[in-house]
Write an enzyme that holds these catalytic residues in place. Structure first.
Site, short mmCIF file in Angstrom:
data_model
loop_
_atom_site.label_atom_id
_atom_site.label_comp_id
_atom_site.label_asym_id
_atom_site.label_seq_id
_atom_site.Cartn_x
_atom_site.Cartn_y
_atom_site.Cartn_z
N LYS A 17 0.85 -1.21 0.00
CA LYS A 17 0.00 0.00 0.00
C LYS A 17 0.88 1.25 0.00
CE LYS A 17 0.83 1.21 4.55
NZ LYS A 17 1.65 2.35 4.95
N PRO A 110 9.44 -4.92 -0.08
CA PRO A 110 10.54 -4.73 0.86
C PRO A 110 10.05 -4.48 2.29
CG PRO A 110 10.36 -2.86 -0.65
CD PRO A 110 9.36 -3.88 -1.10
N SER A 119 1.79 -6.55 7.27
CA SER A 119 0.36 -6.46 7.57
C SER A 119 -0.46 -7.13 6.48
CB SER A 119 -0.07 -5.00 7.68
OG SER A 119 0.66 -4.35 8.69
N ASP A 152 -2.60 -1.73 10.60
CA ASP A 152 -2.87 -1.70 9.16
C ASP A 152 -3.51 -2.99 8.64
OD1 ASP A 152 -1.79 0.79 8.84
OD2 ASP A 152 0.10 0.10 7.97
O1 C5P Z 1 0.04 -1.51 14.93
P1 C5P Z 1 1.43 -1.74 14.50
O2 C5P Z 1 2.03 -2.98 15.13
O3 C5P Z 1 1.63 -1.71 13.03
O4 C5P Z 1 2.28 -0.52 15.06
C1 C5P Z 1 3.68 -0.54 15.14
C2 C5P Z 1 4.14 0.62 16.01
O5 C5P Z 1 3.88 1.86 15.36
C3 C5P Z 1 3.40 0.73 17.33
O6 C5P Z 1 4.03 -0.06 18.29
C4 C5P Z 1 3.51 2.21 17.64
O7 C5P Z 1 4.79 2.50 18.14
C5 C5P Z 1 3.45 2.84 16.27
N1 C5P Z 1 2.07 3.28 15.91
C6 C5P Z 1 1.52 4.39 16.53
N2 C5P Z 1 0.25 4.80 16.19
C7 C5P Z 1 -0.43 4.14 15.22
C8 C5P Z 1 0.12 3.03 14.58
C9 C5P Z 1 1.39 2.62 14.94
O8 C5P Z 1 2.13 5.01 17.40
N3 C5P Z 1 -1.65 4.58 14.90
#
Ligand code: C5P
Length: 321
Positions: A17, A110, A119, A152
């Site tokens: 994406k 990548p 995701s 995501d």
């Molecule tokens: O949800 P995901 O595991 O993809 O998020 C990875 C990291 O990105 C989270 O641990 C957080 O530090 C940051 N994040 C965030 N706010 C979001 C999405 C991700 O702070 N809305």
């Protein structure tokens, strides 16, 4: 959407994406950021194949398109694909789910690139095993599993173009009829999402009312498919925090800026938390020619010429038999 399906095996495409618009509204009590983003899936894919085993093991093999990516994703239990498989199995009423699965993940997207590869692989696993195990999970159940795995992941259950809020897991699909041509540039080194978010400071964010106007305008431009207007509106709040963290991003940005000044590129910016950086183009020819030029000028960087893709249903195009 599926490449191959019978009663014991299934293959699913997992698209990357890009984010057209990404604004941060504030930091939440759970440590995540409240975001508003428009995203589209693009025609750069990982492929996952699932084959039932005679025992109950979930076994993952990762194959890489590019030698320099080898080992960039875990092939053990910390891989989101195996976490997704365990999560589906845990709620699956069917005896078939007791059968193990050989999962082969062919990585082309990548890693540490802001393209949502991990995701998307997780969402493809939920959809694929739902069919293979005849789990009959509905969209709500799949969404709940997806949201647990990452912010995501729910978006990738159907993909296409969507407005995403909350952590990113609240999805409003957008009917964006046209497909847009892009060149995505991937610097040799990546950026870690938590690391980029840890650098964020929101002290100088504009008021919420202005943000709402901008995002509403953006939604309209995506619906009417106007590339030039979309290019002008591109925005990613994370870019200013990511740029000082990786000078290769600044280098690739400069090249897209040159293309814009030459009238070839309609707009450019970081995707997600980077390190990928993309340009938007009015035609396939402009995108293809620009990718050739970029490859010549930036050895060591990879450039993917691709287009946005539409939403898909969650059945992988397959009917469980
Ligand atoms: O949800 P995901 O595991 O993809 O998020 C990875 C990291 O990105 C989270 O641990 C957080 O530090 C940051 N994040 C965030 N706010 C979001 C999405 C991700 O702070 N809305």
């Amino acid at each position: 959407m599926n490449l191959f399906h019978d009663s014991i095996a299934l293959a699913v495409l997992a698209p990357a994406k890009v984010n057209w618009y990404l604004e941060l509204l504030g930091k939440r009590d759970d440590g995540f950021h409240q975001i508003e983003t428009f995203m589209s899936t693009v025609s750069l894919y990982d492929t996952l194949s699932f084959t039932l085993r005679d025992d109950d093991r979930l076994a993952l093999t990762v194959k890489y398109e590019h030698a320099e990516e080898v080992g960039s994703v875990p092939d053990g239990p910390s891989n989101l694909v195996l976490k997704a498989a365990e999560a589906v199995r845990a709620v699956c009423p069917s005896n078939v789910a007791q059968r193990g699965v050989d999962i082969v993940l062919h990585k082309r997207i990548p890693s540490a690139a802001g393209l949502g590869g991990a995701s998307s692989d997780a969402a493809a696993t939920i959809k694929g095993l739902n069919v293979l195990w005849k789990a009959a999970l509905d969209m709500r159940q799949m969404h709940d599993i997806a949201a647990e795995l990452g912010s995501d992941v729910p978006f990738f259950l159907t993909g296409g173009t969507a407005f995403c809020e909350g952590r990113g897991e609240l999805i409003s699909p957008i009917n964006a009829p046209s497909s847009h041509w892009l060149v995505i540039g991937k610097p040799p080194t990546g950026l870690s999402t938590p690391h980029v978010f840890s650098r964020v400071s929101l002290a100088d964010s504009p008021p919420v009312s202005r943000l709402q106007e901008t995002s509403a305008e953006f939604g309209l431009r995506l619906v009417d498919g106007r590339v030039t207007a979309t290019g002008r509106l591109l925005f990613n709040r994370l870019q200013r925090f990511a740029l000082p963290m990786n000078e290769e991003v600044a280098e690739v940005r400069k090249e897209f800026q040159l293309l814009q000044e030459m009238g070839r590129c309609s707009g450019h910016q970081l995707s997600g938390s980077g390190s990928s950086y993309f340009g938007l183009f009015r035609s396939k020819r402009l995108a293809t020619n620009s990718a050739v030029r970029l490859r010549g000028r930036m050895p060591g960087f990879r450039f993917y010429c691709c287009h946005t893709t539409g939403a898909v249903d969650t059945s992988c195009g397959a009917t469980a038999v």
